[in-house]
Write an enzyme that holds these catalytic residues in place. Sequence first.
Site, mmCIF file in Angstrom:
data_model
loop_
_atom_site.group_PDB
_atom_site.id
_atom_site.type_symbol
_atom_site.label_atom_id
_atom_site.label_comp_id
_atom_site.label_asym_id
_atom_site.label_seq_id
_atom_site.Cartn_x
_atom_site.Cartn_y
_atom_site.Cartn_z
ATOM 1 N N LYS A 119 0.007 3.693 -2.693
ATOM 2 C CA LYS A 119 -1.021 4.738 -2.583
ATOM 3 C C LYS A 119 -0.419 6.128 -2.442
ATOM 4 C CE LYS A 119 -4.678 1.808 -0.591
ATOM 5 N NZ LYS A 119 -3.981 0.565 -0.206
ATOM 6 N N SER A 167 -5.805 3.469 4.605
ATOM 7 C CA SER A 167 -5.298 2.684 3.476
ATOM 8 C C SER A 167 -6.415 1.927 2.761
ATOM 9 C CB SER A 167 -4.221 1.696 3.947
ATOM 10 O OG SER A 167 -3.442 1.244 2.863
ATOM 11 N N SER A 204 0.797 -1.233 0.000
ATOM 12 C CA SER A 204 0.000 0.000 0.000
ATOM 13 C C SER A 204 0.827 1.281 0.000
ATOM 14 C CB SER A 204 -0.950 0.001 1.197
ATOM 15 O OG SER A 204 -2.033 -0.870 0.972
#
Length: 461
Positions: A98, A155, A95
């Site tokens: 992101k 997230s 993640s």
Amino acid sequence: MKPHFIRKSAASILVLNMLCFSLVPAMALAEGGQTQQTTQKESTTTTKSTTPAKGTAIPSVESLDLKVSSAILMDAETGQILLDVKGEDPLPPASMTKMMSEYIVAEYVKQGKISWDDVVTTGKNASLTKGSRIFLAEGDQHTVKDLYAAMAIGSANDATVALAEFVAGSEQEFVQLMNDEAKRMGMTTAHFANSTGLDIKDMPEEFRTPGDQETVMSAKDAAILARYIVTDHPDFNQFTSLQTYKFRERDKTPIVNLNWMLEANKDITNFKKYAYEGLDGLKTGHTQNAGNCFTGTAVRDGHRLISVVMGTSSDSARFVETRKVLDYGFNNFETKQVVAPNTTVTGSETVTVKKAKNTEVPLVSSQEVAFVIPKGADISKVESKVTMTPESASLTAPLPKGTKVGTVTYTLKPDGMNQTLEKTVDLITSQDAEKANWFKLFMRAIGDFFSDLFNGIKNLF
């Protein structure tokens, strides 16, 4: 970006404390949607680095005993690398992907292409997205701000996909933007397959790109990306430093920030041992393939560092290793100005400007030069090298102050470092070069004529 702040009342802190006891075990759920085994053993690769040198007052990087697959420590202002452990190895970032999605959405807001108050309608792709999520249903509507907070704080994969489709029309088109931005930023290893960092097999099948390779990014590339975020969007922490965020009015509990190292967590029972002075971001990540990753950033006395650790063994391990990396930077390095702005360079004090009142115009460096060096290191041995532009040989008045005539490269190899530090700045005129009047030019021409005549006669003998 100017998001609405959450009011942090005593009641909300109490709720957060209660949440921490109930959510910490649940956080073993991977941000990529897979479970992990949290154990006491936190093993991986032992470190090697080129800086600083052994035998100095600064401890060697090996002595940190980092249990990571890779790690980087970068100075946010200069981009200087202070610690490098396999930092250019392309690895799955989970993640931390992101961060690029966050950067692009924030850029679109900054440029006025979208606003924080725009309403986003959830599509099928977002509603089917797995892993860490806020359980968006197809047709749900939420503001850009709320979805961004869910992405940056919790997230949330579904919120990320919804934003990607809102910005670019489809996640595939958004991924193209991500890869284009990576090239512009100089990220040499990065490849994005989606907006979230999920493994391709965990994406909804109908929204995959056939034949695409998995998302990869080196620790160095992650640091480069983080540096763009903190530089281009210095108010990034208005999202990332929030401990909680209530996404829906009907939600019984808010989203809890997955970043346990927030300085604000120093009074939270379950997190206070991880809380780190000055830390206000940036992004965690976990999948089975990636292990546990974290890009952290902290600022002390105006000095911001960026840390990346990849491939640690557990949720807590990524924060334990990050503390080692950041402590190494804050405890052992400082930023020092080695050359002040508007400094005269020995051997290149002036440049000739034709037809000027004063033909010799003084030159100076355009800006200060600062390096991050071991604390107390000698900075007296800085060296300079001037490179003049081809145009500098034929400058003609009038010429404004600040005209670039070349560059000067400053280098320094401080005690305690094996690397040579280098920065290049412009060499510029320090005053206007006004054109001489006709009489002065006439008299100068006469003088030049007789000088040339005399030299020609002298050369005959």
